[in-house]
Design an enzyme around this catalytic site. Structure first.
Site, PDB file in Angstrom:
ATOM      1  N   ASP A  34      -5.112   7.337   3.358  1.00 12.10           N
ATOM      2  CA  ASP A  34      -4.221   6.447   4.096  1.00 12.10           C
ATOM      3  C   ASP A  34      -4.961   5.245   4.698  1.00 12.10           C
ATOM      4  OD1 ASP A  34      -1.739   5.731   5.208  1.00 12.10           O
ATOM      5  OD2 ASP A  34      -2.188   6.725   7.107  1.00 12.10           O
ATOM      6  N   LYS A  48       0.844  -1.173   0.000  1.00 14.78           N
ATOM      7  CA  LYS A  48       0.000   0.000   0.000  1.00 14.78           C
ATOM      8  C   LYS A  48       0.894   1.242   0.000  1.00 14.78           C
ATOM      9  CE  LYS A  48      -2.725   2.099   3.512  1.00 14.78           C
ATOM     10  NZ  LYS A  48      -1.726   2.894   4.178  1.00 14.78           N
ATOM     11  N   LYS A 108      -5.399  10.529  13.767  1.00 11.29           N
ATOM     12  CA  LYS A 108      -4.075  10.455  14.396  1.00 11.29           C
ATOM     13  C   LYS A 108      -4.052  11.364  15.618  1.00 11.29           C
ATOM     14  CE  LYS A 108      -1.457   8.558  10.861  1.00 11.29           C
ATOM     15  NZ  LYS A 108      -1.180   7.184  11.214  1.00 11.29           N
ATOM     16  N   HIS A 136      -2.366  -4.820   5.193  1.00 10.27           N
ATOM     17  CA  HIS A 136      -1.882  -5.558   6.373  1.00 10.27           C
ATOM     18  C   HIS A 136      -2.970  -5.773   7.424  1.00 10.27           C
ATOM     19  CE1 HIS A 136      -1.392  -1.618   8.365  1.00 10.27           C
ATOM     20  NE2 HIS A 136      -1.423  -2.314   9.488  1.00 10.27           N
ATOM     21  N   LYS A 189      -4.282  -9.368  10.408  1.00  9.48           N
ATOM     22  CA  LYS A 189      -4.627  -9.349  11.831  1.00  9.48           C
ATOM     23  C   LYS A 189      -5.615 -10.478  12.133  1.00  9.48           C
ATOM     24  CE  LYS A 189      -4.216  -4.291  12.111  1.00  9.48           C
ATOM     25  NZ  LYS A 189      -3.000  -4.012  12.850  1.00  9.48           N
ATOM     26  N   HIS A 216      -7.895  -0.123   4.679  1.00 10.01           N
ATOM     27  CA  HIS A 216      -8.104  -0.783   5.977  1.00 10.01           C
ATOM     28  C   HIS A 216      -9.557  -0.705   6.481  1.00 10.01           C
ATOM     29  CE1 HIS A 216      -3.889  -0.830   5.769  1.00 10.01           C
ATOM     30  NE2 HIS A 216      -3.612   0.269   6.422  1.00 10.01           N
TER      31      HIS A 216
HETATM   32  C1  BG6 Z   1      -0.845   2.141   7.741  1.00  9.95           C
HETATM   33  C2  BG6 Z   1      -0.978   3.640   7.655  1.00  9.95           C
HETATM   34  O1  BG6 Z   1      -1.265   1.556   6.544  1.00  9.95           O
HETATM   35  O2  BG6 Z   1      -1.642   1.666   8.807  1.00  9.95           O
HETATM   36  C3  BG6 Z   1      -0.544   4.277   8.964  1.00  9.95           C
HETATM   37  O3  BG6 Z   1      -0.175   4.138   6.583  1.00  9.95           O
HETATM   38  C4  BG6 Z   1      -1.332   3.696  10.109  1.00  9.95           C
HETATM   39  O4  BG6 Z   1      -0.713   5.691   8.927  1.00  9.95           O
HETATM   40  C5  BG6 Z   1      -1.270   2.167  10.078  1.00  9.95           C
HETATM   41  O5  BG6 Z   1      -0.774   4.175  11.321  1.00  9.95           O
HETATM   42  C6  BG6 Z   1      -2.208   1.567  11.109  1.00  9.95           C
HETATM   43  O6  BG6 Z   1      -1.955   0.196  11.204  1.00  9.95           O
HETATM   44  P1  BG6 Z   1      -1.941  -0.555  12.601  1.00  9.95           P
HETATM   45  O7  BG6 Z   1      -1.645  -1.977  12.258  1.00  9.95           O
HETATM   46  O8  BG6 Z   1      -0.891   0.113  13.432  1.00  9.95           O
HETATM   47  O9  BG6 Z   1      -3.299  -0.353  13.165  1.00  9.95           O
END
Ligand code: BG6
Length: 515
Positions: free
Chosen positions: A261, A174, A366, A204, A208, A266
């Site tokens: 993002d 990504k 964030k 990703h 999980k 996600h």
């Molecule tokens: C990433 C984003 O894909 O996922 C980040 O680019 C974000 O900005 C992250 O913090 C969140 O993933 P996780 O696994 O920490 O919840």
């Protein structure tokens, strides 16, 4: 390795993946250091890699095999010393680490240079000759501007041609495009050199455990599915609140923002898992078809209407977990007048038979006060006729999927407070992963890499999944690009801008509090 591993990340019955060469483009990059090598180490420790497994790191940095092996050892040790990040190991066990690093080669070269790919081809051909296996995985752990370049070079060098000696697969990280048009263009570019079966687009979140568990909870239990529709569900909330700010990623984040993002990738993975129809089988394509269908059913709005259903925010200075945090506009590599959103809340409607009229609220941000990723399924309120004169409200039932932290599921229902009078109180039935299953900490990438090696595409995005995600958010991006919809500010350490609460109030709903 013949001894049993000291700890295991994958299930005990996991067989070693077929022999293969994993070529990592971006061998000296952050992703390789923080996630790929820790995941490969965990796989080695689990004996999930074949003896003929090999890694070839490719990067512009000048180095040789021994130098790169040392670089990896130092990186792993410093990662562990820093607390491990998502890796969470407290020490590097010599045996699996040595096993792995002995299988590491290095190739320095420019991604735009044909010579790099010819050299790579020679290395892989020599290995095929030596081991009889030509299986190779090309992992693009590089900045997105290189995705197309590397793919084209791989194609031109014939490195993606599959033969009887082995498969050829390409893994793309990504962000996959920056909007619908660029995602389509990238898909077209990849599909020119490889077939869909060879392409593994990573999200990703799908690595999980708790995300995968949503499907099991819904489809392996008879209890929930009969209630899983507009007849019983009032609304759904999906939250990914982060305490981290943009850290050192200002340059990337300035042109990306919270929506690009997190949302089409996600957040939509979570939405799809919660809202998809039962697939015909657990086959990768059956699942991906249902996921694409539900995202495609998100109501298509005009940009003017779409921005009314979205709230964008940016953090100002504040305190997060007792530590002072700079305003986003004062973060490194961020414009002092930046209008990039670090928070977004949105309402989506899914126009299909099951979900007609049920709002899906999504928020992510964030530098918030709490780190929490969860899905709240709020059921319709039971008729209160029987309890009109009792004390205590009859609150609607609620099912909460906690993705992270405190992974688990809880169900809220009403119970009678002990005593002579009928008094009602809310109680929670709580399942925590850690209470039931002993599992070793993992990066989430172990499953994904193992699946690439074994050719299972279930947890990877197909081209239509990616395009459906971008299509659903494109009207909001278009509206914002025309400066519609104000940018609100929220203090770092808070729960986001006020507009986010107002968005839900319009539908008589309320976010489950984050504290
Ligand atoms: C990433 C984003 O894909 O996922 C980040 O680019 C974000 O900005 C992250 O913090 C969140 O993933 P996780 O696994 O920490 O919840």
């Amino acid at each position: 390795m013949d001894d049993k591993p000291a700890h295991a990340v994958l299930p005990a019955h996991t067989k070693a993946a077929p022999p293969s060469t994993v070529v990592i483009f971006g061998a000296s990059g952050d992703l390789t250091k923080r996630l790929l090598m820790p995941a490969l180490y965990n796989l080695a420790n689990d004996q999930a890699l074949d003896d003929k497994f090999q890694i070839i790191g490719v990067d512009l940095v000048k180095n040789d095999d021994a130098g790169y092996q040392k670089y990896l050892t130092d990186s792993m040790n410093s990662l562990i010393a820093e607390g491990g990040g998502e890796f969470a190991a407290t020490e590097l066990e010599e045996k699996p680490w040595n096993w792995l690093t002995q299988r590491v080669r290095y190739l320095s070269g420019d991604f735009g240079n044909v010579g790099t790919f010819n050299d790579l081809k020679d290395m892989i051909d020599a290995r095929t000759e030596e081991t009889g296996s030509g299986n190779a995985v090309f992992y693009l752990a590089v900045a997105p501007r290189f995705f197309g370049v590397v793919a084209e070079q791989l194609g031109a060098a014939g490195l993606l041609d599959e033969t009887d000696h082995g498969f050829r697969r390409i893994v793309v990280e990504k962000p996959f495009g920056t909007d619908l048009a660029s995602a389509k263009a990238l898909n077209a570019q990849l599909l020119k050199v490889a077939s869909e079966k060879q392409i593994f687009r990573i999200d990703h979140f799908l690595g999980k455990e708790t995300v995968q568990n949503i499907m099991v909870l819904r489809f392996a239990n008879g209890l929930f599915e009969p209630t899983w529709s507009r007849d019983h569900i009032d609304h759904v909330e999906i939250t990914a609140a982060e305490t981290v700010g943009v850290e050192k990623r200002g340059r990337f984040y300035e042109v990306t923002g919270a929506l690009r993002d997190m949302v089409p990738n996600h957040m939509f993975q979570l939405l799809a898992m919660i809202a998809m129809e039962p697939p015909n089988s657990f086959d990768a394509d059956a699942i991906r078809t249902e996921k694409a269908k539900v995202i495609e059913a998100i109501r298509d709005l005009s940009p003017e209407e779409a921005v009314k259903n979205a709230v964008r925010g940016q953090y100002t200075a504040g305190m997060v977990r007792g530590q002072p945090v700079n305003a986003y506009r004062h973060e490194p590599d961020v414009d002092a007048h930046s209008n990039t959103e670090t928070y977004v809340a949105m309402k989506f409607l899914i126009d299909n038979w099951r979900w007609s009229g049920v709002p899906f609220f999504v928020r992510t941000g964030k530098s918030m006060g709490t780190r929490r990723t969860e899905i709240v399924v709020q059921f319709k309120r039971a008729p209160g006729v029987l309890f009109r004169h009792t004390t205590g409200e009859v609150e609607p039932n609620m099912m909460v999927f906690r993705i992270q932290p405190n992974e688990g599921v809880s169900i809220r229902f009403a119970a009678k407070v002990p005593g002579r009078e009928v008094q009602i109180s809310e109680v929670n039935m709580d399942f925590r992963y850690s209470d039931y299953f002993k599992s070793e900490p993992s990066t989430g990438y172990e499953t994904l890499i193992y699946d690439v090696l074994t050719g299972d595409q279930t947890l990877f995005q197909r081209a239509d999944n990616i395009e459906a995600g971008w299509k659903a958010v494109q009207p909001i991006l278009d509206g914002w690009a025309r400066n519609e919809g104000p940018l609100e500010f929220y203090e770092a350490g808070s729960n986001g801008p006020e507009g986010s609460d107002e968005l839900l109030e319009r539908d008589d709903c309320k976010w489950l509090p984050l504290e």
